[in-house]
Design an enzyme around this catalytic site. Structure first.
Site, PDB file in Angstrom:
ATOM      1  N   GLU A 220       3.551  11.167  65.400  1.00 60.45           N
ATOM      2  CA  GLU A 220       3.325  12.605  65.452  1.00 60.45           C
ATOM      3  C   GLU A 220       1.857  12.918  65.729  1.00 60.45           C
ATOM      4  O   GLU A 220       1.553  13.895  66.433  1.00 60.45           O
ATOM      5  CB  GLU A 220       3.767  13.258  64.137  1.00 60.45           C
TER       6      GLU A 220
ATOM      7  N   HIS B  73       1.324  12.804  69.456  1.00 66.25           N
ATOM      8  CA  HIS B  73       1.730  14.045  70.126  1.00 66.25           C
ATOM      9  C   HIS B  73       0.665  15.123  69.961  1.00 66.25           C
ATOM     10  O   HIS B  73       0.275  15.800  70.926  1.00 66.25           O
ATOM     11  CB  HIS B  73       3.047  14.554  69.526  1.00 66.25           C
TER      12      HIS B  73
END
Length: 660
Positions: free
Chosen positions: A429, A432
């Protein structure tokens, strides 16, 4: 005329039945004896009757013969004659049978013989009347057999609240189009005087949940005319001809109550293109469609019956159904914009108590792509969360949690990932989020979480500042870079990759393929569309897909798609390698606190917030908390002790999804 003939036939049959009953009744109720009167007298003459009883009213004789225990029954034709014939029998019998005298008894006259005639007659008369009533109802369509071809109209009760245009938000242009129909239904003379003809049919197109059915109900509510709603699937039956009969019945009822509105929801169930599919079509559906075409084209200008239909599959409708004269007007009810979503939220707010910290304008920005149904569901979920927490009003925290719940599902707080899985998810994450931060065209990061939701092990949620309808080539390429940032984050920090990026890879590949084959954004293959977009929906999209290019072009398409995705992955690796400190800082913060909001994310990217600085801030606040417990605690979630101690050697297998 046909119904009157059927009724006359049933009346004649009922009369014949009643006459037959009256003629046959005497024969049915007559006594057909197997024992003659002379035989009875012979029994008495021979002194064989040892016991008897006689009903002086009905003449029923019950007697027992000598040497038998069985009781016989006989109805004497004349009681007085019978008593004269056996006069003196008792004395003679007792004289012959000393010690075994005759047992006899007489019942007084209670004349109820009329019941034997009247009761059966009355029962038969009642049965005849019931049969007549049933036949009468059948002849007038009251039975199930005759009502099988009747339209299944879902009529609303008179006390039900009618929808109006005030209940429809986020569709101003659509309401303006429908307002003309309302004005025509209220003031038809104004249009007749100028020679204008109102559209006989209006087709509402749009994605599910955008309010097509509500808009049709609002038109009926505003005009104050009868509303006949029915689903397209209600016309389809296994028996050929039933659907056509229901179409006729529907329009007959609408014409009787004109001016009126006929609303057909999901018309694609009955209005599909004729002659399509492997079998060449469907007889029942095609007959129903043919009848619908005839009914819609058979109106006169004075009937004032308007057909409104809704579908989200215009591509499969028959062309004859879409021509002017049937559906003259086609209105697209699309996704609402920011202002429309804000208005929808205000409508669905209703009587819900909303806290002062809730900003519907900001919420409308956060819910890009939501339909009216989605927004109504969001507010309902927020109200449920507030009630669960025993709050008197819906707060911003309830709204935020409900938004995430609608997008990705509820948090799986009971699920405790292993340290290894949590570390993989954190760097995934973080990859990203960091790539999105360094790409100019990407939306700003609003929240990053490693708490499992739905099918996702974690989530990076970005929010756009504007709603752009057109996507540039640069933005599409950088979107692929951001999608591949999760895999790049794993590779950069962990020196290994796992299955968690399967959904990212799938979406990136699909986006790259659309760039090459649909949007003409590839310099290698040029501005050419490859592949037919008109898939054969009747026999399956994959089976009916037509490839209108050669094997050589197919190979070039595959090569170009792979190049675009791999270049995006390589660029993500470069961004994360150059900003390794930011990647590590964000991942470590996620490992400690599990969630990062927008302000915290920006502070981490600027180097203003770390795990150590947050802990120092919490340590500084702790003495103040002990002195004054009314001071608010930090909003961040404390790390789970169980999560830190849990160990498991299993491979990370949950796929991850993002809200772009």
């Amino acid at each position: 005329m046909g119904k009157n003939r059927g009724l006359l036939t049933y009346v004649i049959i009922a009369l014949v039945f009643i006459v037959a009953i009256w003629v046959l009744l005497p024969n049915l109720t007559s006594n057909q004896h197997t024992t003659k009167y002379s035989d009875i007298l012979a029994y008495f003459d021979d002194y064989k009757v040892t016991e008897y009883t006689l009903d002086l009213g009905t003449g029923e004789l019950k007697y027992t013969l000598e040497g038998e225990e069985k009781t016989h029954t006989y109805e004497v034709p004349n009681v007085k004659l019978f008593l004269d014939d056996i006069d003196g029998y008792r004395e003679a019998y007792n004289e012959k049978h000393k010690g075994a005298e005759l047992t006899q008894d007489y019942f007084k006259i209670t004349d109820n013989s009329w019941m034997l005639t009247v009761v059966p007659t009355a029962l038969l008369m009642i049965m005849a009347i019931v049969l007549f009533v049933v036949m009468f109802r059948q002849a007038n369509g009251g039975g199930k057999i005759n009502s099988f071809g009747r339209a299944n109209i879902k009529a609303a009760s008179g006390s039900a609240k009618k929808a109006t245009f005030a209940d429809v938000a986020g569709a101003d242009e659509e309401k303006a189009e429908m307002a003309e129909i309302v004005d025509f239904l209220k003031n038809p003379k104004k249009y007749d005087d100028i020679g204008a003809r109102i559209p006989r049919g209006v087709l509402l197109l749009g994605p599910p949940g955008t309010g097509k059915t509500l808009l049709a109900r609002a038109v009926a509510g505003e005009a104050g005319v009868p509303f006949f709603p029915i689903s397209g699937s209600d016309f389809v039956e296994m028996f050929v001809g039933v659907g056509a009969s229901r179409v006729r019945d529907l329009f007959e009822q609408a014409k009787k109550h004109a001016p009126s509105i006929v609303f057909i929801d999901e018309i694609d169930a009955v209005g599909r293109h004729r002659g399509s599919g492997l079998g060449g079509g469907h007889d029942e559906r095609e007959q129903t469609l043919n009848q619908l075409l005839v009914e819609m084209d058979g109106f006169t200008d004075k009937e004032s019956v308007i057909v409104i239909a809704a579908t989200n599959r215009r591509d499969i409708l028959d062309p004859a159904l879409l021509r002017p004269g049937r559906f003259d007007r086609q209105i697209t009810v699309n996704y609402p914009d920011v202002k429309g979503r804000e208005d929808i939220l205000k409508v669905h707010k209703g009587k819900k108590p909303i806290g002062p910290d809730v900003d519907f304008h900001e919420l409308a920005k956060d819910t890009q792509g939501f339909t009216g149904a989605d927004l109504e569901n969001l507010l309902n979920e927020a109200a449920i969360l507030a009630a669960r927490a025993n709050r008197k009003a819906i707060t911003a925290a309830d709204i935020d949690e409900a938004t995430m719940k609608v997008i990705s599902g509820p948090e799986k707080k009971s699920h405790i990932p292993t340290k290894r899985d949590k570390r993989i998810t954190a760097f995934h994450e973080a990859g990203h989020a960091v790539t999105a931060y360094h790409l100019k065209t990407q939306d700003r990061v609003q929240q990053v979480s490693v708490v499992p939701r739905g099918m996702a092990a974690g989530m990076t949620w970005t929010r756009p500042d504007t709603e752009d309808n057109h996507m540039t080539r640069t933005k599409l390429l950088e979107t692929i870079v951001m999608m591949m940032g999760g895999r790049a984050g794993e590779k950069t920090a962990l020196e290994d990759i796992c299955t968690g990026a399967s959904n990212d890879i799938e979406r990136a590949t699909k986006l790259a393929k659309n760039m090459v084959t649909r949007w003409g954004l590839s310099e290698e293959l040029g501005p050419v569309a490859y592949g037919s977009e008109n898939d054969e929906v009747f026999i399956g999209r994959d089976y009916g897909h037509v490839r209108d290019y050669s094997e050589e072009v197919a190979a070039r398409i595959d090569t170009e798609v792979r190049r675009i995705v791999e270049e995006g992955y390589e660029r993500a690796l470069v961004i994360l390698s150059e900003n390794r400190e930011q990647l590590d800082a964000l991942a470590n913060f996620l490992l400690e606190y599990e969630k990062v909001n927008e302000q915290e994310f920006l502070a981490i990217m600027r180097g203003e917030l770390t795990v150590e600085s947050r802990k120092a801030e919490e340590a500084a606040k702790k003495p103040l908390m002990e002195e004054n417990p009314l001071i608010d605690t930090p909003a961040e979630t404390e790390p789970s002790k169980d999560a830190e101690s849990a160990e498991d050697d299993g491979m990370f297998s949950d796929f991850e999804s993002d809200k772009e």
